[in-house]
Design an enzyme around this catalytic site. Structure first.
Site, PDB file in Angstrom:
ATOM      1  N   HIS A  32       1.339  -0.906   0.453  1.00  0.00           N
ATOM      2  CA  HIS A  32      -0.095   0.295   0.418  1.00  0.00           C
ATOM      3  C   HIS A  32       0.665   1.070   0.005  1.00  0.00           C
ATOM      4  O   HIS A  32       1.961   1.351   0.852  1.00  0.00           O
ATOM      5  CB  HIS A  32      -1.016  -0.063   1.425  1.00  0.00           C
ATOM      6  CG  HIS A  32      -0.561   0.278   2.397  1.00  0.00           C
ATOM      7  ND1 HIS A  32      -0.121   1.246   2.889  1.00  0.00           N
ATOM      8  CD2 HIS A  32       0.333  -0.557   3.353  1.00  0.00           C
ATOM      9  CE1 HIS A  32       0.709   1.464   4.624  1.00  0.00           C
ATOM     10  NE2 HIS A  32       0.754  -0.023   4.553  1.00  0.00           N
ATOM     11  N   CYS A  33       0.353   1.879  -0.547  1.00  0.00           N
ATOM     12  CA  CYS A  33       1.212   3.305  -0.559  1.00  0.00           C
ATOM     13  C   CYS A  33       0.170   4.445   0.507  1.00  0.00           C
ATOM     14  O   CYS A  33      -0.659   3.913   1.221  1.00  0.00           O
ATOM     15  CB  CYS A  33       1.138   3.961  -1.497  1.00  0.00           C
ATOM     16  SG  CYS A  33      -0.611   4.252  -2.884  1.00  0.00           S
ATOM     17  N   ALA A  34       0.171   5.771   0.215  1.00  0.00           N
ATOM     18  CA  ALA A  34      -0.340   6.632   0.986  1.00  0.00           C
ATOM     19  C   ALA A  34      -1.609   6.243   1.475  1.00  0.00           C
ATOM     20  O   ALA A  34      -2.032   6.705   2.443  1.00  0.00           O
ATOM     21  CB  ALA A  34       0.381   8.154   1.002  1.00  0.00           C
ATOM     22  N   ARG A  36      -3.335   3.891  -1.073  1.00  0.00           N
ATOM     23  CA  ARG A  36      -4.308   3.240  -2.271  1.00  0.00           C
ATOM     24  C   ARG A  36      -3.484   2.061  -1.643  1.00  0.00           C
ATOM     25  O   ARG A  36      -2.567   1.536  -1.653  1.00  0.00           O
ATOM     26  CB  ARG A  36      -3.990   3.363  -3.542  1.00  0.00           C
ATOM     27  CG  ARG A  36      -4.751   4.770  -4.070  1.00  0.00           C
ATOM     28  CD  ARG A  36      -4.067   5.133  -4.894  1.00  0.00           C
ATOM     29  NE  ARG A  36      -2.982   6.011  -5.288  1.00  0.00           N
ATOM     30  CZ  ARG A  36      -2.398   6.554  -6.116  1.00  0.00           C
ATOM     31  NH1 ARG A  36      -3.170   5.540  -7.204  1.00  0.00           N
ATOM     32  NH2 ARG A  36      -1.894   7.070  -5.890  1.00  0.00           N
TER      33      ARG A  36
END
Length: 478
Positions: A32-34, A36
Site C-alpha cells: 500500500h501507498c499513502a 491506495r
C-alpha cells in the site's frame, strides 16, 4: 495481526474485495501507498473494478502499471491493508517489491518506458530544488513584479544573498549529464560509480565546450582513433546521450564481470568497461545521441513556430489521455533535454493545465452529485490529489469511468493550453505541476500570475462543462 476492532470493521469489505479480485489464488502480492492498496494479480481480467469501487470504504479502483490500485484513503488504507493481508493469507510486501513484481508482467516497450521514468525519479528532487532556487532569484531580480524596481534594487543589502542563490540554482545543470548517466547506469543494473566516471569524462574540462562549439566561438580538436576522425567536444546538455550511455555502461559492466576471470576482475573489468564505453561515446553513441536530441528539440520548437496555439491546445487536450496509457513517463526525458538546449520548459505549464482540466471535471462531477455520499468521498479525495499534481485518482476513479468528464476535462486543458501560448508561460524545471509547480515557473513577464490564471481557467472550464452536461443530459451514473 489486525486489531479485533479494526478487523470487525473492515473484514466484510475485505472478504467481498477478495472475491471480486478473483479469490486468494489470483493474488501475487500486495502493498500500500499513502492512499491506495496496490495489488499484483495473476490475471487482472478476473477483477471487477466497477464492483470493487462500490464497496464500503472504497473510493474507486483502477489498473495502472499492471497493478490493481484500490483507493481507500489516507490512514484507513493501513488498517484495510492489515486486514487484507491476514484474510488473504499473504505476507506484506514493500511498495518496491510490488512494483518489481508487476514490472515482470510488462512487455519490453512498457519496461523501457518505466526504466526512463525510474532514471529521472531519483534526480527530480535535485532538479526541483534548483528550479525553486531559480524561481527565488528570479523573483528578487525581476523588475515589474513588485514595482518598477526589482527587490534587489529596492533592498541592496540582499544583493549578496541573491548572488549566492543564483550560483546554487545553476549548479545541478552544469553536471546534469553526469547525474543522468549515474542514475541510468544504476537503473539498468550496472555499477553507478562507473556511470559517474563516464559522466566526468563527458564533461571533462580539456574537451571543447559543446555550447561554444555550437555558436562557433571555439573550434574543437580532432584526433584519429584507429583511423576514425573524432572531435573532442564535451557533452554539456547531452541528456539523451547520458541516458544511452547509462544503458551501454550497465551492459558492458555486466558483460565484463561475467567474462573476466575472478583473479583480475577487480581492476580489469571496470578498466575495459570505461575504455570501451568511452570509445563508443565519442565514435557512435555521442554523434547518434546529438542527432536524436537535436531532432527532439527542433521538432518541439518547430511545433511552437508552425502549429502555434493549435499545437499547445492539442498537447494540453490529450496529455492526460496519454497518462492513462502510462506513456507520459517518457516526457521527463524530453523536458530535461529541452531545458538543457533552451534554458526553459514550455511543456510543464501545458501538463499542469491538462491536469487541472481533469481536476475541474472531477470537481464539477462532485458538486453536481453532492447529495451522493459515495460521490462526495471519491470526488473530494480525487480533486484534492489533482491540486498536488496527481491525476490518477481523478482519472480512474471518476473521469474514465463515466467518460464524459474525461472529455470535458480535456476541453478545459485545451483552453488552458491556449492561455499558456498567449501568455508565454515557461518553467525552469520539471517534475512538478499544479500547486507545487508554482515554485518552478519563470518569473519573467508575470509568469507566476499567468500560471495561476491558466490553471484556474482550465479548472473552471472543466468544472462548468461537466456540471452543464450532467444537468442537461442527465446521464445514468450507476
Amino acid at each position: 495481526m489486525a486489531d479485533s476492532n479494526i478487523k470487525s470493521k473492515y473484514l466484510p469489505t475485505v472478504k467481498e474485495m477478495i472475491t471480486l479480485i478473483g479469490g486468494k489464488e489470483n493474488i501475487q502480492g500486495a502493498a500500500h501507498c499513502a492512499t491506495r492498496l496496490r495489488l499484483v494479480l495473476k490475471d487482472n481480467s478476473l477483477a471487477d473494478t466497477k464492483a470493487i469501487g462500490e464497496l464500503d470504504h472504497v473510493k474507486g479502483s483502477f489498473v495502472a502499471g499492471d497493478q490493481l490500485q484500490i483507493i481507500i484513503g489516507a490512514g484507513t488504507v493501513n488498517d484495510v491493508y492489515a486486514v487484507f493481508t491476514e484474510e488473504a493469507g499473504i505476507s506484506g510486501m514493500s511498495l518496491g517489491d510490488v512494483k518489481e513484481q508487476s514490472a515482470q508482467k510488462q512487455n519490453a516497450f512498457q519496461r523501457g518506458i518505466k526504466a526512463l521514468s525510474d532514471v529521472f525519479v531519483e534526480i527530480i528532487p535535485g532538479l526541483l530544488a534548483a528550479a525553486l532556487l531559480m524561481g527565488v532569484t528570479g523573483l528578487l531580480s525581476q523588475k515589474g513584479i513588485f514595482g518598477p524596481k526589482s527587490v534587489v534594487e529596492m533592498y541592496p543589502a540582499i544583493e549578496g544573498f541573491n548572488r549566492f542563490i543564483s550560483i546554487m540554482s545553476t549548479g545541478i545543470f552544469t553536471i546534469l549529464p553526469l547525474l543522468v548517466v549515474y542514475s541510468a547506469t544504476k537503473r539498468f543494473g550496472g555499477n553507478p560509480v562507473l556511470g559517474l566516471v563516464l559522466g566526468a569524462i563527458m564533461l571533462h574540462p580539456e574537451l571543447a565546450n559543446a555550447y561554444a562549439v555550437g555558436n562557433g566561438t571555439v573550434k574543437p580538436e580532432i584526433i584519429s582513433l584507429f583511423g576514425l576522425k573524432v572531435s573532442l567536444v564535451a557533452f554539456q546538455g547531452g541528456i539523451i546521450i547520458a541516458l544511452m550511455m547509462g544503458f551501454v555502461i550497465a551492459k558492458l559492466d555486466k558483460f565484463f564481470s561475467r567474462k573476466v576471470p575472478d583473479m583480475i576482475k577487480l581492476f580489469l573489468a571496470p578498466f575495459l568497461t570505461i575504455v570501451v564505453s568511452g570509445f563508443l561515446l565519442f565514435s557512435a553513441v555521442g554523434p547518434l545521441g546529438r542527432l536524436l536530441s537535436d531532432g527532439i528539440t527542433n521538432g518541439l520548437m518547430w511545433s511552437v513556430d508552425n502549429l502555434g496555439i493549435v499545437g499547445f491546445m492539442l498537447f494540453a487536450g490529450v496529455q492526460q489521455i496519454i497518462v492513462i496509457t502510462g506513456l507520459h513517463h517518457v516526457i521527463g526525458a524530453v523536458e530535461a533535454q529541452l531545458i538543457a538546449d533552451t534554458g526553459s520548459n514550455f511543456i510543464m505549464p501545458l501538463m499542469s493545465v491538462a491536469l487541472m482540466g481533469q481536476g475541474g471535471a472531477v470537481l464539477g462531477y462532485t458538486l453536481a452529485m453532492w447529495k451522493s455520499e459515495k460521490a462526495r468521498q471519491i470526488g473530494v479525495s480525487a480533486f484534492g490529489s489533482t491540486l498536488f499534481g496527481i491525476s490518477e485518482p481523478a482519472l480512474f476513479g471518476v473521469n474514465v469511468k463515466y467518460k464524459f468528464p474525461l472529455i470535458m476535462g480535456s476541453i478545459g486543458g485545451a483552453i488552458g493550453g491556449a492561455y499558456v501560448y498567449l501568455s508565454g508561460i515557461n518553467a525552469l524545471g520539471f517534475g512538478a505541476t499544479a500547486i507545487p509547480g508554482f515554485a518552478i515557473i519563470a518569473a519573467k513577464d508575470s509568469g507566476h500570475l499567468h500560471y495561476v490564471a491558466a490553471n484556474l481557467l482550465a479548472l473552471a472550464v472543466g468544472a462548468i462543462l461537466t456540471i452543464i452536461y450532467l444537468k442537461v443530459r442527465k446521464p445514468n451514473m450507476d
